[in-house]
Design a protein around this motif. Structure first.
Motif, PDB file in Angstrom:
ATOM      1  N   VAL A   7      -5.419  -3.186  -2.331  1.00  0.00           N
ATOM      2  CA  VAL A   7      -4.532  -2.318  -1.546  1.00  0.00           C
ATOM      3  C   VAL A   7      -4.746  -2.534  -0.058  1.00  0.00           C
ATOM      4  O   VAL A   7      -3.785  -2.646   0.713  1.00  0.00           O
ATOM      5  CB  VAL A   7      -4.750  -0.832  -1.922  1.00  0.00           C
ATOM      6  CG1 VAL A   7      -3.997   0.077  -0.958  1.00  0.00           C
ATOM      7  CG2 VAL A   7      -4.316  -0.576  -3.354  1.00  0.00           C
ATOM      8  N   LEU A  18       2.047  -0.157  -3.101  1.00  0.00           N
ATOM      9  CA  LEU A  18       0.793   0.191  -3.769  1.00  0.00           C
ATOM     10  C   LEU A  18       0.327   1.590  -3.388  1.00  0.00           C
ATOM     11  O   LEU A  18      -0.169   2.345  -4.233  1.00  0.00           O
ATOM     12  CB  LEU A  18      -0.288  -0.841  -3.425  1.00  0.00           C
ATOM     13  CG  LEU A  18      -0.068  -2.247  -3.990  1.00  0.00           C
ATOM     14  CD1 LEU A  18      -1.051  -3.225  -3.364  1.00  0.00           C
ATOM     15  CD2 LEU A  18      -0.178  -2.256  -5.497  1.00  0.00           C
ATOM     16  N   LEU A  24      -2.921   4.924  -9.420  1.00  0.00           N
ATOM     17  CA  LEU A  24      -2.944   3.456  -9.360  1.00  0.00           C
ATOM     18  C   LEU A  24      -4.276   2.948  -9.898  1.00  0.00           C
ATOM     19  O   LEU A  24      -5.340   3.303  -9.401  1.00  0.00           O
ATOM     20  CB  LEU A  24      -2.744   2.983  -7.919  1.00  0.00           C
ATOM     21  CG  LEU A  24      -2.696   1.476  -7.710  1.00  0.00           C
ATOM     22  CD1 LEU A  24      -1.413   0.898  -8.319  1.00  0.00           C
ATOM     23  CD2 LEU A  24      -2.753   1.138  -6.231  1.00  0.00           C
ATOM     24  N   ALA A  29      -1.908  -2.229 -10.217  1.00  0.00           N
ATOM     25  CA  ALA A  29      -1.896  -2.921  -8.923  1.00  0.00           C
ATOM     26  C   ALA A  29      -1.567  -4.404  -9.114  1.00  0.00           C
ATOM     27  O   ALA A  29      -0.753  -4.972  -8.379  1.00  0.00           O
ATOM     28  CB  ALA A  29      -3.235  -2.747  -8.220  1.00  0.00           C
TER      29      ALA A  29
END
Length: 99
Positions: A7, A18, A24, A29
Motif C-alpha cells: 500500500v 488500496l 484489505l 491487495a
C-alpha cells in the motif's frame, strides 16, 4: 506486514484504490494490483490502436490530397487544334478539318 508495504510503496490511483478498501488483506491487495496493471495495459493498447488509426487516416488523406493536386488539371475550354490550328473545344466534331 507485506500488505502495508504494498500500500505505501505504490502511488497515485492504485494507492487510492488500496486505501479505499475495507478489510484489505494481502490476497485482496494482490488482486487489486494485478487488476490495475491489466487495466493499464488495456488502456495503452486501445490508445496505441487509436493513434495508429489516426496516423493511417491522416496518411491516407495526405495521399489523396497529393493525388488530387497532381492528377486533377482543369481541361481548357478551347485550345489550338493540331489539325486546323484554330481555337475550339477539344472535340473532333468541333474541328473544321475533321471528316
Amino acid at each position: 506486514m507485506i500488505r502495508d508495504k504494498i500500500v505505501f510503496t505504490t502511488s497515485g490511483k492504485l494507492q487510492e484504490l488500496l486505501l479505499r478498501e475495507d478489510d484489505l488483506d494481502l490476497n485482496k491487495a494482490v488482486k487489486l494490483c494485478r487488476a490495475y496493471e491489466q487495466s493499464l495495459k488495456h488502456v495503452q493498447e486501445i490508445r496505441d490502436k487509436d493513434v495508429n488509426k489516426v496516423q493511417q487516416s491522416t496518411a491516407r488523406s495526405k495521399k489523396n490530397t497529393v493525388r488530387s493536386k497532381t492528377s486533377y488539371q482543369p481541361k481548357p475550354q478551347s485550345q489550338p487544334c493540331d489539325f486546323c490550328g484554330k481555337l475550339h473545344a477539344p472535340k473532333k466534331e468541333e474541328c473544321p478539318a475533321w471528316g
